[in-house]
Design a protein around this motif. Structure first.
Motif, PDB file in Angstrom:
ATOM      1  N   MET A   1      55.787  42.419  29.138  1.00 23.99           N
ATOM      2  CA  MET A   1      54.672  41.657  29.667  1.00 23.99           C
ATOM      3  C   MET A   1      53.419  42.021  28.855  1.00 23.99           C
ATOM      4  O   MET A   1      53.122  43.188  28.642  1.00 23.99           O
ATOM      5  N   SER A   2      52.705  41.002  28.430  1.00 22.80           N
ATOM      6  CA  SER A   2      51.504  41.234  27.624  1.00 22.80           C
ATOM      7  C   SER A   2      50.355  41.706  28.517  1.00 22.80           C
ATOM      8  O   SER A   2      50.407  41.592  29.741  1.00 22.80           O
ATOM      9  N   SER A   3      49.293  42.205  27.876  1.00 20.20           N
ATOM     10  CA  SER A   3      48.141  42.684  28.648  1.00 20.20           C
ATOM     11  C   SER A   3      47.482  41.528  29.408  1.00 20.20           C
ATOM     12  O   SER A   3      47.046  41.700  30.550  1.00 20.20           O
ATOM     13  N   ILE A   4      47.441  40.345  28.823  1.00 21.56           N
ATOM     14  CA  ILE A   4      46.868  39.167  29.507  1.00 21.56           C
ATOM     15  C   ILE A   4      47.701  38.835  30.737  1.00 21.56           C
ATOM     16  O   ILE A   4      47.150  38.559  31.812  1.00 21.56           O
ATOM     17  N   GLU A   5      49.006  38.874  30.596  1.00 19.17           N
ATOM     18  CA  GLU A   5      49.891  38.589  31.739  1.00 19.17           C
ATOM     19  C   GLU A   5      49.712  39.632  32.845  1.00 19.17           C
ATOM     20  O   GLU A   5      49.654  39.290  34.028  1.00 19.17           O
ATOM     21  N   ARG A   6      49.589  40.906  32.450  1.00 20.25           N
ATOM     22  CA  ARG A   6      49.356  41.970  33.454  1.00 20.25           C
ATOM     23  C   ARG A   6      48.028  41.758  34.164  1.00 20.25           C
ATOM     24  O   ARG A   6      47.940  41.875  35.388  1.00 20.25           O
ATOM     25  N   GLN A   7      47.003  41.460  33.382  1.00 17.55           N
ATOM     26  CA  GLN A   7      45.682  41.248  33.973  1.00 17.55           C
ATOM     27  C   GLN A   7      45.688  40.049  34.922  1.00 17.55           C
ATOM     28  O   GLN A   7      45.090  40.109  36.001  1.00 17.55           O
ATOM     29  N   ASN A   8      46.391  38.991  34.556  1.00 15.62           N
ATOM     30  CA  ASN A   8      46.511  37.830  35.448  1.00 15.62           C
ATOM     31  C   ASN A   8      47.250  38.206  36.726  1.00 15.62           C
ATOM     32  O   ASN A   8      46.865  37.781  37.822  1.00 15.62           O
ATOM     33  N   LEU A   9      48.289  39.019  36.590  1.00 11.61           N
ATOM     34  CA  LEU A   9      49.048  39.475  37.758  1.00 11.61           C
ATOM     35  C   LEU A   9      48.171  40.343  38.664  1.00 11.61           C
ATOM     36  O   LEU A   9      48.171  40.174  39.895  1.00 11.61           O
ATOM     37  N   ILE A  10      47.415  41.239  38.063  1.00  9.36           N
ATOM     38  CA  ILE A  10      46.517  42.108  38.834  1.00  9.36           C
ATOM     39  C   ILE A  10      45.535  41.259  39.629  1.00  9.36           C
ATOM     40  O   ILE A  10      45.359  41.448  40.832  1.00  9.36           O
ATOM     41  N   MET A  11      44.900  40.303  38.971  1.00 15.14           N
ATOM     42  CA  MET A  11      43.921  39.450  39.654  1.00 15.14           C
ATOM     43  C   MET A  11      44.579  38.620  40.754  1.00 15.14           C
ATOM     44  O   MET A  11      44.032  38.495  41.854  1.00 15.14           O
ATOM     45  N   LYS A  12      45.755  38.074  40.470  1.00 14.89           N
ATOM     46  CA  LYS A  12      46.465  37.258  41.467  1.00 14.89           C
ATOM     47  C   LYS A  12      46.767  38.082  42.712  1.00 14.89           C
ATOM     48  O   LYS A  12      46.489  37.667  43.840  1.00 14.89           O
ATOM     49  N   ARG A  13      47.315  39.276  42.514  1.00 14.50           N
ATOM     50  CA  ARG A  13      47.686  40.132  43.659  1.00 14.50           C
ATOM     51  C   ARG A  13      46.452  40.585  44.433  1.00 14.50           C
ATOM     52  O   ARG A  13      46.466  40.628  45.646  1.00 14.50           O
ATOM     53  N   LEU A  14      45.362  40.928  43.731  1.00 11.10           N
ATOM     54  CA  LEU A  14      44.143  41.356  44.413  1.00 11.10           C
ATOM     55  C   LEU A  14      43.515  40.215  45.217  1.00 11.10           C
ATOM     56  O   LEU A  14      42.960  40.456  46.295  1.00 11.10           O
ATOM     57  N   LYS A  15      43.619  38.998  44.711  1.00  7.26           N
ATOM     58  CA  LYS A  15      43.072  37.842  45.425  1.00  7.26           C
ATOM     59  C   LYS A  15      43.878  37.512  46.672  1.00  7.26           C
ATOM     60  O   LYS A  15      43.359  36.918  47.613  1.00  7.26           O
ATOM     61  N   GLU A  16      45.154  37.895  46.680  1.00  2.00           N
ATOM     62  CA  GLU A  16      46.040  37.559  47.794  1.00  2.00           C
ATOM     63  C   GLU A  16      45.940  38.508  48.982  1.00  2.00           C
ATOM     64  O   GLU A  16      46.506  38.229  50.031  1.00  2.00           O
ATOM     65  N   THR A  17      45.254  39.630  48.825  1.00  2.00           N
ATOM     66  CA  THR A  17      45.244  40.631  49.894  1.00  2.00           C
ATOM     67  C   THR A  17      43.854  41.192  50.134  1.00  2.00           C
ATOM     68  O   THR A  17      43.019  41.182  49.234  1.00  2.00           O
ATOM     69  N   GLU A  18      43.657  41.671  51.335  1.00  2.00           N
ATOM     70  CA  GLU A  18      42.427  42.391  51.681  1.00  2.00           C
ATOM     71  C   GLU A  18      42.647  43.894  51.520  1.00  2.00           C
ATOM     72  O   GLU A  18      41.709  44.670  51.588  1.00  2.00           O
ATOM     73  N   LEU A  19      43.903  44.301  51.360  1.00  2.00           N
ATOM     74  CA  LEU A  19      44.259  45.718  51.304  1.00  2.00           C
ATOM     75  C   LEU A  19      44.206  46.238  49.872  1.00  2.00           C
ATOM     76  O   LEU A  19      44.467  45.494  48.926  1.00  2.00           O
ATOM     77  N   PRO A  20      43.908  47.523  49.710  1.00  2.00           N
ATOM     78  CA  PRO A  20      43.916  48.102  48.357  1.00  2.00           C
ATOM     79  C   PRO A  20      45.332  48.175  47.800  1.00  2.00           C
ATOM     80  O   PRO A  20      46.294  48.338  48.552  1.00  2.00           O
TER      81      PRO A  20
END
Length: 172
Positions: A1-20
């Motif tokens: 997985m490229s760094s762009i793909e990881r960063q997109n995944l990080i943002m997607k998961r953070l947007k989906e939850t209120e939890l850390p």
């Protein structure tokens, strides 16, 4: 997985939850080291993504203008051993401790996210400090520090402050 793909995944998961979400959880999911995730998050922050690192993991600051949330900054002074007492006093009154701020002689104000709202999060925060042999920022200032507090009513903040004052922790 490229760094762009990881960063997109990080943002997607953070947007989906209120939890850390812990960096190690992102690392396992993407099959990289936690340090790579730290670097990805740093890049996202540099792109003005509103990510904060808390003792429980990464969170997205969701800018929702909530007129019902009251906020206060208080000054406290205590020993490291009294940290858990201080935080429990605040969360027991329905107060969220957003951060800790100390004034450093060279760097000026240093602010670190705390983000605790209940006793379980306080226990996790204090345990993490002990497990990592980290020191509390307040040790840089002989125990003097500020907290940004939030609650749904000013009365909750006031009641918590009265209890801190009785304990000799609140600086007036």
């Amino acid at each position: 997985m490229s760094s762009i793909e990881r960063q997109n995944l990080i943002m997607k998961r953070l947007k989906e939850t209120e939890l850390p979400i812990k960096g190690s959880d992102f690392a396992k999911k993407t099959n990289v080291s936690r340090q790579v995730i730290v670097q990805d998050v740093s890049i996202l922050k540099a792109k003005n993504e509103p990510i904060i690192a808390t003792s429980q993991g990464y969170m997205l600051i969701k800018h929702q203008p909530d007129k019902h949330v009251k906020q206060s900054v208080i000054v406290c002074k205590h020993t490291p051993e009294q940290t858990e007492e201080e935080l429990n006093c605040l969360v027991d009154h329905g107060v969220t401790v957003r951060d800790v701020i100390v004034e450093h002689a060279v760097y000026g104000d240093l602010t670190a996210s705390v983000m605790v709202s209940n006793r379980a999060e306080v226990t996790q925060f204090v345990t993490r400090i002990k497990e990592t042999n980290a020191t509390y920022l307040s040790t840089l200032t002989e125990g003097i520090h500020l907290h940004t507090l939030e609650a749904d009513t000013q009365e909750k903040i006031d009641a918590a402050c009265k209890e801190l004052e009785k304990a000799g922790i609140l600086v007036q």
